[in-house]
Design an enzyme around this catalytic site. Structure first.
Site, mmCIF file in Angstrom:
data_model
loop_
_atom_site.group_PDB
_atom_site.id
_atom_site.type_symbol
_atom_site.label_atom_id
_atom_site.label_comp_id
_atom_site.label_asym_id
_atom_site.label_seq_id
_atom_site.Cartn_x
_atom_site.Cartn_y
_atom_site.Cartn_z
ATOM 1 N N GLU A 126 13.881 6.200 12.330
ATOM 2 C CA GLU A 126 14.788 6.268 13.469
ATOM 3 C C GLU A 126 14.267 7.226 14.528
ATOM 4 O O GLU A 126 13.591 8.210 14.214
ATOM 5 C CB GLU A 126 16.161 6.761 12.997
ATOM 6 C CG GLU A 126 16.835 5.770 12.072
ATOM 7 C CD GLU A 126 18.080 6.307 11.380
ATOM 8 O OE1 GLU A 126 18.897 5.496 10.945
ATOM 9 O OE2 GLU A 126 18.235 7.531 11.271
ATOM 10 N N CYS A 161 13.852 12.197 20.401
ATOM 11 C CA CYS A 161 13.588 12.854 19.119
ATOM 12 C C CYS A 161 12.945 11.821 18.189
ATOM 13 O O CYS A 161 13.549 10.796 17.889
ATOM 14 C CB CYS A 161 14.929 13.334 18.577
ATOM 15 S SG CYS A 161 14.850 14.040 16.947
ATOM 16 N N CYS A 164 11.492 12.947 3.431
ATOM 17 C CA CYS A 164 10.874 14.276 3.557
ATOM 18 C C CYS A 164 10.813 14.917 2.180
ATOM 19 O O CYS A 164 11.742 14.782 1.380
ATOM 20 C CB CYS A 164 11.693 15.156 4.498
ATOM 21 S SG CYS A 164 10.956 16.788 4.757
ATOM 22 N N CYS A 197 15.188 20.639 1.669
ATOM 23 C CA CYS A 197 16.137 21.643 2.149
ATOM 24 C C CYS A 197 17.550 21.260 1.687
ATOM 25 O O CYS A 197 17.928 20.088 1.733
ATOM 26 C CB CYS A 197 16.086 21.757 3.670
ATOM 27 S SG CYS A 197 14.439 22.209 4.240
ATOM 28 N N CYS A 213 20.049 19.181 4.117
ATOM 29 C CA CYS A 213 19.542 18.101 4.967
ATOM 30 C C CYS A 213 19.614 16.748 4.267
ATOM 31 O O CYS A 213 19.139 16.592 3.140
ATOM 32 C CB CYS A 213 18.102 18.403 5.363
ATOM 33 S SG CYS A 213 17.334 17.091 6.334
ATOM 34 N N CYS A 237 21.608 16.014 14.188
ATOM 35 C CA CYS A 237 20.605 16.701 13.378
ATOM 36 C C CYS A 237 20.880 16.558 11.890
ATOM 37 O O CYS A 237 21.991 16.792 11.438
ATOM 38 C CB CYS A 237 20.620 18.198 13.683
ATOM 39 S SG CYS A 237 19.829 18.569 15.198
HETATM 40 N N1 SAH Z 1 11.396 18.929 9.282
HETATM 41 C C1 SAH Z 1 11.484 19.551 10.540
HETATM 42 C C2 SAH Z 1 12.037 18.662 11.635
HETATM 43 C C3 SAH Z 1 13.161 17.748 11.287
HETATM 44 S S1 SAH Z 1 14.676 18.501 10.839
HETATM 45 C C4 SAH Z 1 12.285 20.834 10.449
HETATM 46 O O1 SAH Z 1 12.915 21.081 9.413
HETATM 47 O O2 SAH Z 1 12.235 21.596 11.400
HETATM 48 C C5 SAH Z 1 15.358 18.891 12.433
HETATM 49 C C6 SAH Z 1 16.432 19.969 12.429
HETATM 50 O O3 SAH Z 1 17.639 19.503 11.815
HETATM 51 C C7 SAH Z 1 16.040 21.230 11.648
HETATM 52 O O4 SAH Z 1 16.173 22.362 12.476
HETATM 53 C C8 SAH Z 1 17.040 21.291 10.518
HETATM 54 O O5 SAH Z 1 17.309 22.618 10.160
HETATM 55 C C9 SAH Z 1 18.224 20.575 11.103
HETATM 56 N N2 SAH Z 1 19.165 20.027 10.129
HETATM 57 C C10 SAH Z 1 18.869 19.426 8.971
HETATM 58 N N3 SAH Z 1 20.001 19.054 8.330
HETATM 59 C C11 SAH Z 1 21.035 19.405 9.138
HETATM 60 C C12 SAH Z 1 22.456 19.276 9.033
HETATM 61 N N4 SAH Z 1 23.031 18.686 7.993
HETATM 62 N N5 SAH Z 1 23.217 19.758 10.041
HETATM 63 C C13 SAH Z 1 22.637 20.326 11.130
HETATM 64 N N6 SAH Z 1 21.298 20.467 11.266
HETATM 65 C C14 SAH Z 1 20.512 20.029 10.282
HETATM 66 FE FE1 SF4 Z 2 12.658 18.021 5.722
HETATM 67 FE FE2 SF4 Z 2 15.198 18.118 6.433
HETATM 68 FE FE3 SF4 Z 2 13.984 20.328 5.569
HETATM 69 FE FE4 SF4 Z 2 13.322 19.308 7.984
HETATM 70 S S1 SF4 Z 2 15.308 20.163 7.388
HETATM 71 S S2 SF4 Z 2 11.932 20.041 6.367
HETATM 72 S S3 SF4 Z 2 13.557 17.101 7.547
HETATM 73 S S4 SF4 Z 2 14.374 18.473 4.345
#
Ligand code: SAH
Ligand code: SF4
Length: 354
Positions: free
Chosen positions: A92, A105, A112, A116, A119, A330
Site C-alpha cells: 500500500e 507515503c 516487516c 515492534c 505496529c 500510521c
Molecule cells: N519501519 C519504519 C517505517 C514504517 S513505520 C519505522 O519504523 O520508522 C512508520 C511509523 O509508524 C513509525 O514511526 C512507527 O513508529 C509508526 N507506527 C507504527 N505503528 C503505529 C500505531 N499503531 N500507531 C501510530 N503509529 C504507529
Molecule cells: Fe516495522 Fe512497524 Fe517497527 Fe516500522 S514500526 S520497524 S514497520 S514493525
C-alpha cells in the site's frame, strides 16, 4: 535469458549496461527520461531511439509498471492505493493532501521483521523485500493522477532492512533525469538500524526520520526489539553522524501510548536525548488496532508533551491521524484485502467526497 526490468537500475547501472553492450552512454539518460518523465513503457514509442536499438531492447529488457488494484478515499481526502505485485503479494501507498502539498507515503517491504510491539505491519512478519522497481513504481503510479510534493518511506516495512533496493530507488527518485524530486523533499524513516543508517548516509543524501517512541532503553527494549541490538546511546550517536541535506533536521517520530511513554518525565528525557542533534519531533497518537492491547493517549497527555517540547523551543508537530477511517493511518497498513473488501472499497471510491 530472462528479460531485465530497467526500472530496477539506477542511471549509472544503466550506463554501465549500455557501455558494456557497445552503446553510447547518453542512451541511459534518454531512456530514463522516457520512463520517468514521460511515463513511456513501450520501447517502440521512444522516438529518439533507432528502430534497431528499440528491437534489441525489447528482446532483452522491459519496463514494469504498477496499477492500483483499489483506491480508497478517506473523508479527510487521504487516499490509500493498494497494489498487487507480480507474485500476488500486496503493498500500500498513502497520499496525504495538505493544502495542495501532497505527501506520498510508500512501502519498502511486504510485512516487516522488526516486530515492534505496537505496529500492525509488524504482526504480519516479513514476507519479502520489494524490488527497486516496485518501490519507484508506487511513485510513478500515483504521480499519473496527482501532484506529489514530498515522499516519505514510512509505509509498510523497515526501509533500511532492504537497504540496497531502497538506495537504488532513492537515487532514481532524486535523479534530475529520473523522477526529479529534490532530496530535501524525500525522507526515509527507520526504527534505528545503526550500521545501515551510516551506509545510507554514505550512498545518498536524503532526510532521515527515526522512530524513537521511548526515552529509556528499558521501555524501548519492550516496544522495539531492535533497541536490544542498538540501544539509545548508539542510535543517537548515529544520528549525530548522519549527513543531512543542507539546513535540514532529523525528524524523531514518537508514538504516544497511554501510560507507557506519555508522562511528563518522558517529555523531559526526550528533550535531553535529542538535544545534541538538529531535531524536530513528530508526535503520533497510537492508533489502536486488533492484536494489540495498548491504548491511545488522552488528549491531555498529547497536549502536555506537545507544550513541553514547544516551551523548550523544539519544533514539534502532533500528527493528526489522517485516513484512520480507511486504515491508512500510521501503523495500520497491512496490504491484505480479500475480494469482497475490494468490491466494497471500489464503491466507496465512486461516491462523491467533499
Ligand atoms: N519501519 C519504519 C517505517 C514504517 S513505520 C519505522 O519504523 O520508522 C512508520 C511509523 O509508524 C513509525 O514511526 C512507527 O513508529 C509508526 N507506527 C507504527 N505503528 C503505529 C500505531 N499503531 N500507531 C501510530 N503509529 C504507529
Ligand atoms: Fe516495522 Fe512497524 Fe517497527 Fe516500522 S514500526 S520497524 S514497520 S514493525
Amino acid at each position: 535469458m530472462q528479460k531485465k526490468d530497467l526500472k530496477n537500475l539506477t542511471i549509472e547501472e544503466l550506463e554501465t549496461l549500455f557501455l558494456g553492450a557497445g552503446k553510447e552512454r547518453f542512451r541511459a539518460k534518454q531512456i530514463f527520461k522516457w520512463m520517468y518523465q514521460k511515463g513511456v513503457e513501450d520501447f517502440s514509442l521512444m522516438s529518439n531511439i533507432s528502430r534497431g536499438f528499440q528491437h534489441e531492447l525489447s528482446e532483452t529488457a522491459y519496463i514494469s509498471t504498477l496499477h492500483p488494484e483499489a483506491v480508497e478515499v478517506s473523508q479527510d481526502g487521504t487516499r490509500k492505493y493498494l497494489f498487487k505485485l507480480d507474485d500476488g503479494e500486496r503493498v500500500e501507498s498513502v497520499l496525504i493532501p495538505d493544502e495542495g502539498r501532497n505527501t506520498l507515503c510508500i512501502s519498502s517491504q511486504v510485512g516487516c521483521a522488526m516486530g515492534c510491539a505496537f505496529c500492525l505491519t509488524g504482526t504480519f512478519r516479513l514476507t519479502r523485500n520489494l524490488t527497486t522497481a516496485e518501490i519507484v513504481n508506487q511513485v510513478c503510479a500515483v504521480r499519473r493522477e496527482a501532484d506529489i510534493r514530498n515522499i516519505v518511506l514510512m509505509g509498510m516495512g523497515e526501509p533500511l532492512a532492504n537497504l540496497h533496493n531502497v538506495i537504488r530507488a532513492l537515487k532514481i527518485i532524486i535523479d534530475p533525469d529520473g523522477l526529479q524530486f529534490s532530496n530535501r523533499r524525500v525522507t526515509v524513516s527507520t526504527s534505528g538500524l545503526v550500521p545501515e543508517m551510516e551506509q545510507l548516509g554514505k550512498a545518498v543524501t536524503v532526510n532521515l526520520a527515526v522512530s524513537l517512541n521511548a526515552t529509556t532503553d528499558e521501555m524501548r527494549d519492550r516496544l522495539m526489539p531492535i533497541n536490544r541490538r542498538y540501544p539509545l546511546s548508539e542510535l543517537m550517536a548515529a544520528c549525530r553522524r548522519f549527513p543531512l541535506p543542507s539546513r535540514r533536521m532529523i525528524t524523531f517520530e514518537y508514538v504516544l501510548i497511554r501510560d507507557m511513554n506519555d508522562s511528563l518525565e518522558d517529555a523531559k528525557r526526550l528533550v535531553r536525548l535529542i538535544s545534541s542533534v538538529p531535531a524536530k519531533v513528530n508526535l503520533i497518537a497510537f492508533n489502536e488496532h486488533e492484536g494489540c492491547s495498548f491504548k491511545a493517549p488522552t488528549q491531555e497527555a498529547i497536549d502536555r508533551m506537545h507544550r513541553f517540547l514547544l516551551d523548550k523551543h523544539i519544533t514539534v508537530i502532533t500528527r493528526s491521524s489522517r485516513g484512520a477511517d480507511i486504515s491508512a493511518a500510521c501503523g495500520q497498513l497491512k496490504g491484505k484485502l480479500d475480494k469482497k473488501q475490494v468490491e466494497a472499497k471500489e464503491e466507496v471510491e465512486n461516491e462523491p467526497h467533499f
